[in-house]
Design a protein around this motif. Structure first.
Motif, short mmCIF file in Angstrom:
data_model
loop_
_atom_site.label_atom_id
_atom_site.label_comp_id
_atom_site.label_asym_id
_atom_site.label_seq_id
_atom_site.Cartn_x
_atom_site.Cartn_y
_atom_site.Cartn_z
N ILE A 1 1.26 -1.19 -0.02
CA ILE A 1 -0.01 0.14 -0.07
C ILE A 1 1.36 1.33 0.17
CG2 ILE A 1 -1.54 1.55 1.51
CD1 ILE A 1 -2.66 -1.46 2.54
N ARG A 2 1.14 2.08 -0.84
CA ARG A 2 1.34 2.96 -0.99
C ARG A 2 0.78 4.32 0.07
NH1 ARG A 2 5.24 3.58 -4.98
NH2 ARG A 2 4.74 5.91 -5.24
N VAL A 3 1.57 5.40 1.03
CA VAL A 3 0.92 5.90 1.11
C VAL A 3 1.57 7.69 0.83
CG1 VAL A 3 -0.56 6.81 3.57
CG2 VAL A 3 -0.16 4.58 2.69
N LEU A 4 0.80 8.68 0.53
CA LEU A 4 1.49 10.24 0.69
C LEU A 4 1.38 11.01 2.56
CD1 LEU A 4 2.97 12.65 -1.40
CD2 LEU A 4 0.52 13.23 0.15
N VAL A 5 2.21 11.50 3.31
CA VAL A 5 2.31 11.79 4.46
C VAL A 5 2.49 13.67 4.16
CG1 VAL A 5 2.94 12.29 7.05
CG2 VAL A 5 2.37 10.03 6.02
N ALA A 6 2.08 13.77 4.27
CA ALA A 6 2.17 15.75 4.15
C ALA A 6 1.69 16.78 5.36
CB ALA A 6 0.97 15.93 3.32
N LYS A 7 2.56 17.37 5.78
CA LYS A 7 2.04 19.04 6.21
C LYS A 7 1.93 19.79 5.62
CE LYS A 7 3.02 18.91 9.81
NZ LYS A 7 1.32 19.48 11.44
N VAL A 8 0.40 20.27 5.52
CA VAL A 8 0.33 21.67 4.72
C VAL A 8 0.61 22.92 5.77
CG1 VAL A 8 -1.70 22.50 3.62
CG2 VAL A 8 -1.58 20.15 3.53
N GLY A 9 0.61 23.90 4.90
CA GLY A 9 0.37 25.23 5.69
C GLY A 9 1.54 25.63 6.30
N GLY B 1 4.41 -2.11 6.67
CA GLY B 1 4.55 -3.02 5.50
C GLY B 1 4.35 -2.12 4.19
N MET B 2 3.97 -0.92 4.87
CA MET B 2 3.42 -0.16 3.18
C MET B 2 5.02 1.18 3.09
SD MET B 2 -0.29 1.37 5.49
CE MET B 2 -1.06 0.46 6.35
N GLU B 3 4.58 1.62 1.93
CA GLU B 3 5.32 2.15 0.94
C GLU B 3 5.00 3.85 1.63
OE1 GLU B 3 6.75 2.34 -3.83
OE2 GLU B 3 6.71 0.31 -2.50
N LEU C 1 -0.53 12.16 -7.40
CA LEU C 1 -0.54 11.49 -8.50
C LEU C 1 0.30 11.12 -9.11
CD1 LEU C 1 -2.99 14.12 -10.36
CD2 LEU C 1 -3.43 12.14 -10.19
N GLN C 2 1.32 11.79 -8.58
CA GLN C 2 2.81 11.74 -9.23
C GLN C 2 2.96 9.78 -8.98
OE1 GLN C 2 5.21 14.40 -9.21
NE2 GLN C 2 5.14 15.49 -10.56
N GLU C 3 2.93 9.71 -7.48
CA GLU C 3 3.43 8.40 -7.21
C GLU C 3 2.17 7.35 -6.57
OE1 GLU C 3 6.73 8.13 -5.17
OE2 GLU C 3 7.12 10.12 -5.40
N ASP C 4 1.28 8.05 -7.43
CA ASP C 4 0.40 6.72 -7.52
C ASP C 4 -0.27 5.97 -5.88
OD1 ASP C 4 -1.79 4.71 -8.91
OD2 ASP C 4 0.14 3.20 -8.86
N VAL C 5 -0.42 7.46 -5.46
CA VAL C 5 -0.84 7.18 -4.10
C VAL C 5 -1.98 5.54 -3.75
CG1 VAL C 5 1.00 8.18 -2.76
CG2 VAL C 5 -1.16 9.04 -3.00
N ASP C 6 -2.25 5.18 -2.61
CA ASP C 6 -3.96 4.40 -2.82
C ASP C 6 -4.19 5.83 -1.49
OD1 ASP C 6 -3.04 2.25 -3.74
OD2 ASP C 6 -1.72 1.89 -2.43
N ALA C 7 -3.20 6.45 -0.54
CA ALA C 7 -4.24 7.00 0.23
C ALA C 7 -2.90 8.04 0.70
CB ALA C 7 -4.15 6.20 2.09
N ILE D 1 -6.39 2.41 7.28
CA ILE D 1 -5.97 2.24 5.94
C ILE D 1 -5.83 1.33 5.44
CG2 ILE D 1 -3.72 3.06 4.35
CD1 ILE D 1 -2.96 5.23 6.67
N ARG D 2 -5.31 -0.32 5.93
CA ARG D 2 -4.96 -1.13 5.16
C ARG D 2 -6.59 -2.13 4.46
NH1 ARG D 2 -1.86 -3.67 8.70
NH2 ARG D 2 -0.77 -3.30 7.33
N GLU D 3 -7.67 -1.35 5.20
CA GLU D 3 -9.55 -1.74 5.47
C GLU D 3 -9.46 -0.89 4.64
OE1 GLU D 3 -10.88 -4.74 6.35
OE2 GLU D 3 -8.71 -5.00 7.18
N TRP D 4 -9.37 0.88 4.44
CA TRP D 4 -9.17 0.96 3.18
C TRP D 4 -9.36 0.69 1.79
CZ3 TRP D 4 -9.21 4.31 -0.75
CH2 TRP D 4 -10.36 5.04 -1.14
N VAL D 5 -8.91 1.09 1.25
CA VAL D 5 -7.72 0.43 0.36
C VAL D 5 -8.67 -1.17 -0.13
CG1 VAL D 5 -5.58 -0.24 -0.77
CG2 VAL D 5 -5.39 1.62 1.15
#
Length: 138
Positions: free
Chosen positions: A8-16, A35-37, A55-61, A128-132
């Protein structure tokens, strides 16, 4: 690990302007350990930067950590950009200091579960795992 051919690919971000990223780093590490990327964008991202990176990283979450109180601006903007780009099968989740009433309002807009400080990292990874598993077709 999920039942698919890739992690599963997850992007973690801080905004602002919120400069507190310890929690985001803890979550990123915990998701990696589960086990997630994980792609961590670092501080001071705009909603546009987050969605474009996802979008570029084709993430699941996408997980947004927010402590600045700007959640009622950030999450609606990110979900609108995701819808605009056809990212209906990508989870938008996050956490931070977010009142229950605001969580309900954001959920009604399409934002996934939001987590308060102190939530078990295992609970977050499990969500996240269940949602994906339910929403993503690999």
């Amino acid at each position: 690990m999920n039942t698919n051919n890739r992690p599963i690919r997850v992007l973690v971000a801080k905004v602002g302007l919120d400069g507190h990223d310890r929690g985001a780093k803890v979550i990123a590490t915990a998701l990696r350990d589960a086990g997630m990327e994980v792609i961590y964008t670092g501080l001071r991202q705009t909603p546009e930067m987050v969605v474009n990176a996802a979008l570029q990283e084709d993430v699941d979450a996408i997980g947004i950590s927010i402590l600045s109180g700007a959640h009622m601006t950030v999450f609606p903007k990110v979900i609108a950009l995701m819808k605009e780009k056809g990212m209906d099968d990508v989870l938008l989740t996050g956490g931070g200091i977010i009142p229950d009433a605001d969580m309900k309002e954001l959920h009604a807009l399409g934002v996934g579960k939001l987590f308060a400080p102190g939530t078990s990292t295992g609970d977050i990874a499990g969500y996240i795992r269940e949602w994906v598993k339910e929403h993503r077709a690999f």
